[in-house]
Enzyme design. Structure first.
Site, mmCIF file in Angstrom:
data_model
loop_
_atom_site.group_PDB
_atom_site.id
_atom_site.type_symbol
_atom_site.label_atom_id
_atom_site.label_comp_id
_atom_site.label_asym_id
_atom_site.label_seq_id
_atom_site.Cartn_x
_atom_site.Cartn_y
_atom_site.Cartn_z
ATOM 1 N N HIS A 120 0.752 -1.118 -0.149
ATOM 2 C CA HIS A 120 -0.085 0.063 0.102
ATOM 3 C C HIS A 120 0.594 1.291 -0.081
ATOM 4 C CE1 HIS A 120 -3.618 -2.511 1.997
ATOM 5 N NE2 HIS A 120 -3.301 -2.552 0.497
ATOM 6 N N ASN A 361 -3.747 -9.348 4.954
ATOM 7 C CA ASN A 361 -3.664 -9.186 3.242
ATOM 8 C C ASN A 361 -2.346 -8.570 3.177
ATOM 9 O OD1 ASN A 361 -4.151 -6.366 3.830
ATOM 10 N ND2 ASN A 361 -6.596 -6.719 3.581
ATOM 11 N N HIS A 362 -1.548 -8.399 4.362
ATOM 12 C CA HIS A 362 -0.165 -7.886 4.198
ATOM 13 C C HIS A 362 0.213 -6.665 3.699
ATOM 14 C CE1 HIS A 362 -0.120 -11.858 5.315
ATOM 15 N NE2 HIS A 362 -0.555 -12.241 4.314
ATOM 16 N N CYS A 363 -0.848 -5.604 3.720
ATOM 17 C CA CYS A 363 -0.822 -4.202 3.038
ATOM 18 C C CYS A 363 -0.829 -4.614 1.594
ATOM 19 C CB CYS A 363 0.491 -3.425 3.649
ATOM 20 S SG CYS A 363 0.437 -3.255 5.224
ATOM 21 N N ALA A 364 -1.312 -5.525 1.073
ATOM 22 C CA ALA A 364 -1.622 -5.671 -0.322
ATOM 23 C C ALA A 364 -3.037 -6.191 -0.856
ATOM 24 C CB ALA A 364 -0.573 -6.640 -0.770
#
Lengths: 405, 132
Positions: A120, A361-364
Site C-alpha cells: 500500500h 492481506n499484508h498491506c496488499a
C-alpha cells in the site's frame, strides 16, 4: 547457521513455554547484538545533535551519522553518499518521492505505472497524486497461471501515452516473488520513464545495486534488514534530487530564512528537516556491517535452501494452497490458505506453538482482490531460521487442520 | 476462557440463523477489510423489535461464531436496547476473553447488527471506534 543464531539474543526467548519460532521477518527482522550494542553505545558515549551543535561532541555525532550515510551508499553501490537521504522508513521515502518528484513532474493525464503486487505504501502516495492532479495509475498484472509478473503486459502499458513514472517493488512483500527490476527498468528507460524501486522486501535477502538496476530512485527500511525501526533510506540520482523542491520544512533543510522566504540547503540535507534519527542511522550502518560479514552470496545460498524446504513442506500438507512462484524466483516467503480455515485462526493456533507468522492481506489488498482471496497466512524466513523450525511449522499446521475440521 | 471454547467452535461449525431473508427487509453488510472478514445481515423488524435475523459471510471462527451467538441473542430484543449495546456486553455474551488483536473480529457482528438497525431508521451509521 547456529553461529548466526547466536548473534540474536531475542531468538533465545520462549513463548508460551515453547521456543520462539520467528517467521514474520517480512514484517520486521530481529536485531543482532552488534546493532543493539552500537545503539546503546551511541546514547551512552556520544549522544549530541548533528550538524548544528558546534562542539566537539556534536562533531563526533555528525562524523558517525555521515559515516552511516557513506556506508549505505556503498551497500547499494550508489555513486555518492550525497545521494542518500535518511527517512523514517520506506513508506516515508515513497511519499517523499511522490510529493517532491511527483509534484514537479506529474500533470493531469500523466500515467504512473505500478504492479498489482505493490505494498500500500507504493500505491497510496500515487493515488494521492491522482486525487490532487488527475493522473492515471496503471497496474502491471500477474500472469494468470504462473503468477509471475506479466512482463509482456508491462511492455504494453509502458508504450501508452504520457507514462512518466514506473514505481515497482524489487520483490512482492506478500508473495515473495522477485520482480525482474532490471528488465522493467530497461523497458521504461527506452520510453524515458523515470523508475522508482521499492526494495523494502528484498533488501535483507538480495544484494542491491542501483547502478546495475539503472533506476532513478530506490527506497528501503532499516528494520527489515536487522537494523532498528524508524530509519529508512531514499536513494536518488543527484541531478534529480538537486532539481526537486524540499519535502518537509524545518531546521537543517534550509540555508537562509527570511520573514517572507527561505532558501534550501544542499542535497541530501534539503530533504532531512529536523533532528534526524541519529542512533537509527548508526544502527543501520551496524546492520550493514553485520550483513557484509556474512555476505549476500552465503545469505542467498542458505535462504534458497530454506525456501525450497519450506515450499516442499507446505506442499505436502493436504488442502494447503500456496500462492506465488517457484523457490528459485522467490524470497524465503510463503503466502498460503489452509482449506477454508481463516488466516487469523491459522495464525492464532500457530502462535500458541510459539510460531509467529502474519495473517491478513499484508498491506496488499489489490493483490489479494486480484487473486480472489480475502486473506492469507504468511511465513517469511530469514538467515537465522532453520529446517527444524519448518518441521515444527508443518506439524502445527497439520494440528490446526485437525482442530478446525 | 479460551477463545476456541466448545461453545464458540460449535457456533462456528454450525452457525445458527445462517442464510438470507426473502422480501423487503433491512439488509446491510459490514466488513473488516484488514482481515478480509465480511458479514451480510438481514433483519425483519416488527413493533420496534427484531423479529427475524439471518446472516451469511466470510470470516474467522471468532467473527462467524460471534455473529451466530449474537444473532440468537438479538431476536426478540427491542431495537433501542440493541443499539445501546457495547463491546463489553458482546464479550459477556460470548463468555470468552478476547485479546486486543481479535477485538475487531468479535465486534464485527455488533457493528453489523447496529448499522443494519440504524440504516432502517435512516440514521448515521457507526464505526468500530463507536463500540470498542
Amino acid at each position: 547457521m547456529n553461529a548466526i543464531r547466536k548473534h540474536f539474543p531475542f531468538l533465545e526467548e520462549k513463548f508460551n513455554n515453547k521456543p520462539l519460532i520467528y517467521f514474520d521477518n517480512a514484517a520486521t527482522t530481529q536485531k543482532p547484538a552488534e546493532v543493539l550494542d552500537t545503539i546503546q553505545a551511541y546514547y551512552k558515549k556520544m549522544n549530541a545533535n548533528v550538524h548544528r551543535s558546534i562542539n566537539p561532541l556534536g562533531e563526533l555525532a555528525t562524523k558517525f551519522y555521515e559515516q552511516a550515510r557513506a556506508d549505505v551508499a556503498k551497500f547499494i553501490n550508489a555513486p555518492s553518499e550525497k545521494e542518500i537521504i535518511f527517512t523514517k522508513n520506506a513508506t516515508e521515502g515513497l511519499n517523499l518521492i511522490a510529493q517532491t518528484f511527483g509534484d514537479k513532474h506529474l500533470k493531469i493525464g500523466d500515467r504512473v505505472v505500478l504492479t498489482v503486487s505493490e505494498h500500500h505504501s507504493n500505491i497510496v502516495p500515487w493515488l494521492q497524486q491522482k486525487k490532487k492532479k488527475g493522473i492515471i495509475v496503471e497496474y502491471i498484472p500477474l500472469e494468470k497461471n504462473s503468477q509471475k509478473l506479466d512482463v509482456k503486459e508491462a511492455e504494453k502499458i509502458l508504450r501508452k501515452k504520457n507514462v512518466k513514472i514506473l514505481s515497482v517493488s524489487y520483490a512482492s512483500n506478500a508473495l515473495g516473488t522477485i520482480h525482474p527490476v532490471k528488465k522493467l527498468t530497461a523497458l521504461a528507460k527506452k520510453k524515458n520513464v523515470f523508475v522508482v524501486i521499492d526494495a523494502a522486501a528484498s533488501v535483507a535477502h538480495l544484494s542491491t545495486d542501483v547502478k546495475k538496476i539503472g533506476c532513478d530512485f530506490l527506497v528501503f527500511s532499516g528494520h527489515k534488514m536487522y537494523g532498528p525501526t524508524g530509519i529508512g533510506v531514499v536513494w536518488g540520482k543527484k541531478e534529480i534530487l538537486d532539481s526537486l523542491p524540499p519535502f518537509l520544512g524545518g531546521g537543517e533543510m534550509i540555508e537562509e530564512v527570511h520573514k517572507n522566504s527561505f532558501t534550501t540547503n544542499e542535497v541530501p540535507h534539503k530533504f532531512e528537516a529536523g533532528t534526524p534519527n541519529i542512533a537509527g542511522a548508526i544502527g543501520l550502518s551496524s546492520a550493514i556491517q553485520f550483513i557484509s560479514s556474512i555476505g549476500f552470496k552465503n545469505i542467498v545460498v542458505y535462504e534458497q535452501e530454506l525456501t525450497k524446504y519450506l515450499f516442499e513442506s507446505l506442499q505436502s500438507i493436504p488442502s494447503l494452497k500456496r500462492y506465488g512462484v517457484d523457490a528459485g524466483s522467490s524470497l524465503p516467503t510463503a503466502a498460503f490458505t489452509l482449506g477454508s480455515i481463516h488466516a487469523h485462526d491459522v495464525g492464532e493456533i500457530l502462535g500458541r506453538s510459539g510460531i509467529m507468522i502474519r495473517s491478513g492481506n499484508h498491506c496488499a489488498q489489490i493483490l489479494h482482490n486480484d487473486l480472489k482471496i480475502a486473506s492469507t497466512a504468511r511465513v517469511s524466513l530469514s538467515i537465522y531460521n532453520t529446517k527444524k523450525e519448518i518441521d515444527v511449522l508443518k506439524k502445527s499446521l497439520l494440528q490446526t487442520q485437525k482442530f478446525f475440521l | 476462557m479460551d477463545i476456541y471454547a466448545q461453545n464458540i467452535m460449535d457456533h462456528y461449525k454450525n452457525p445458527r440463523n445462517w442464510g438470507r431473508l426473502k422480501g423487503a427487509l433491512t439488509k446491510h453488510s459490514e466488513s473488516n477489510r484488514s482481515c478480509g472478514d465480511i458479514l451480510y445481515i438481514d433483519v425483519e423488524i416488527q413493533d420496534d423489535a427484531v423479529k427475524n435475523f439471518t446472516f451469511t459471510g466470510e470470516g474467522c471462527s471468532i467473527s462467524l461464531a460471534a455473529a451466530s451467538i449474537l444473532g440468537e441473542y438479538v431476536i426478540g430484543k427491542k431495537t433501542d436496547d440493541i443499539l445501546k449495546m457495547n463491546f463489553k456486553e458482546v464479550q459477556k455474551i460470548l463468555g470468552i476473553e478476547i485479546s486486543q488483536r481479535r477485538e475487531k473480529c468479535a465486534a464485527l457482528c455488533l457493528l453489523s447488527i447496529q448499522n443494519t438497525l440504524l440504516k432502517s431508521g435512516k440514521k448515521k451509521l457507526k464505526d468500530f471506534s463507536d463500540i470498542l
